[in-house]
Design an enzyme around this catalytic site. Structure first.
Site, PDB file in Angstrom:
ATOM      1  N   CYS A  86      36.051 -28.059   2.152  1.00  0.00           N
ATOM      2  CA  CYS A  86      35.284 -29.435   1.205  1.00  0.00           C
ATOM      3  C   CYS A  86      36.166 -31.070   2.085  1.00  0.00           C
ATOM      4  CB  CYS A  86      35.630 -29.155   0.164  1.00  0.00           C
ATOM      5  SG  CYS A  86      35.084 -30.170  -0.998  1.00  0.00           S
ATOM      6  N   HIS A 194      35.353 -23.432  -1.819  1.00  0.00           N
ATOM      7  CA  HIS A 194      36.623 -23.430  -2.348  1.00  0.00           C
ATOM      8  C   HIS A 194      37.074 -22.227  -2.215  1.00  0.00           C
ATOM      9  CE1 HIS A 194      37.667 -27.663  -2.267  1.00  0.00           C
ATOM     10  NE2 HIS A 194      36.194 -27.894  -3.242  1.00  0.00           N
ATOM     11  N   GLU A 196      40.266 -21.137  -1.895  1.00  0.00           N
ATOM     12  CA  GLU A 196      41.569 -21.661  -2.257  1.00  0.00           C
ATOM     13  C   GLU A 196      41.770 -21.164  -3.899  1.00  0.00           C
ATOM     14  OE1 GLU A 196      40.285 -25.350  -2.307  1.00  0.00           O
ATOM     15  OE2 GLU A 196      40.053 -23.678  -1.942  1.00  0.00           O
TER      16      GLU A 196
END
EC number: 6.3.5.3
Length: 227
Positions: A86, A194, A196
């Protein structure tokens, strides 16, 4: 393996990234402040999402001048894995570590939802644990994730197999549905979604964990097996 999560003023996904490495991958990880000038002790560098320096001027435009980015550049030249997610992707582009630019979303709105990605290249150090053309569900959260590059750059990305992920249904207007790319050397990945945030089934899914598992596998094969 030891990871560094670079923390800029305004980063807000650093904790998620730290959790993915420490609690889900089970590897060593440190928060590293943006003014750090030496990253030699780390095997991989992670640039998290957020709004570094408030996204003033352009997303990532100020962060590119942080002391840590000089060390990131050095690590990239050494072949260490560099992952920018991002805002981290935006910083990599502004720093010249990846080609292209990231513009306002086509609908001019901030988007926060889960999207489907197709794995275009599973032969990188970030995607080796996926199958080619595998479709995965990964969250996005951005207002300026519309990837742009000129026709010549796009041709080079395609010919060099540098497109790692594409959107199944393009949410933001990105050219050629691009969601993530690697550099020519293959050790720098920038992606808007994302991974994560998709590492724990209890929190909605773990389809992003393979990004980090791929990095670890590459490191073990390079430094542990050959030790």
């Amino acid at each position: 393996m030891k990871f560094a999560v670079i923390v800029f003023p305004g980063s807000n996904c650093d904790v998620d990234m730290f959790h993915a490495i420490k609690d889900e991958l089970g590897e060593e990880v440190d928060y590293v402040w943006h003014d750090t000038e030496n990253l030699d002790e780390y095997d991989a560098i992670l640039l998290p999402g957020g709004f570094s320096y408030g996204d003033y001027l352009r997303c990532g435009a100020i962060s590119r001048f942080a002391n840590a980015m000089k060390a990131v550049q050095k690590a990239a030249e050494q072949g260490k894995p560099i992952l920018g997610v991002c805002n981290g992707f935006q910083i990599l582009v502004e720093s010249g570590l990846l080609p292209g630019a990231l513009m306002r979303n086509e609908n001019l709105k901030f988007m926060c939802r889960t999207v489907q990605l197709r794995v275009e290249n599973n032969e990188t150090m970030f995607t080796s644990q996926y199958e080619k053309d595998e479709v995965i569900n990964i969250p996005i959260a951005h207002g300026e994730g519309n990837y742009y590059c000129d026709e010549e750059t796009l041709k080079q990305l395609e010919e060099n197999n540098q497109i790692a992920f594409r959107y199944v249904e393009n949410p933001n207007g990105s050219v050629s549905d691009i969601a993530g790319i690697v550099n020519e050397k293959g050790n720098v990945l920038g992606m808007m979604p994302h991974p994560e945030r998709a590492v724990d089934e209890l929190l909605g899914g773990a389809e992003g964990l393979k990004v980090f598992q791929s990095i670890l596998k590459q490191w073990r094969e390079t430094y542990v097996v050959n030790a």
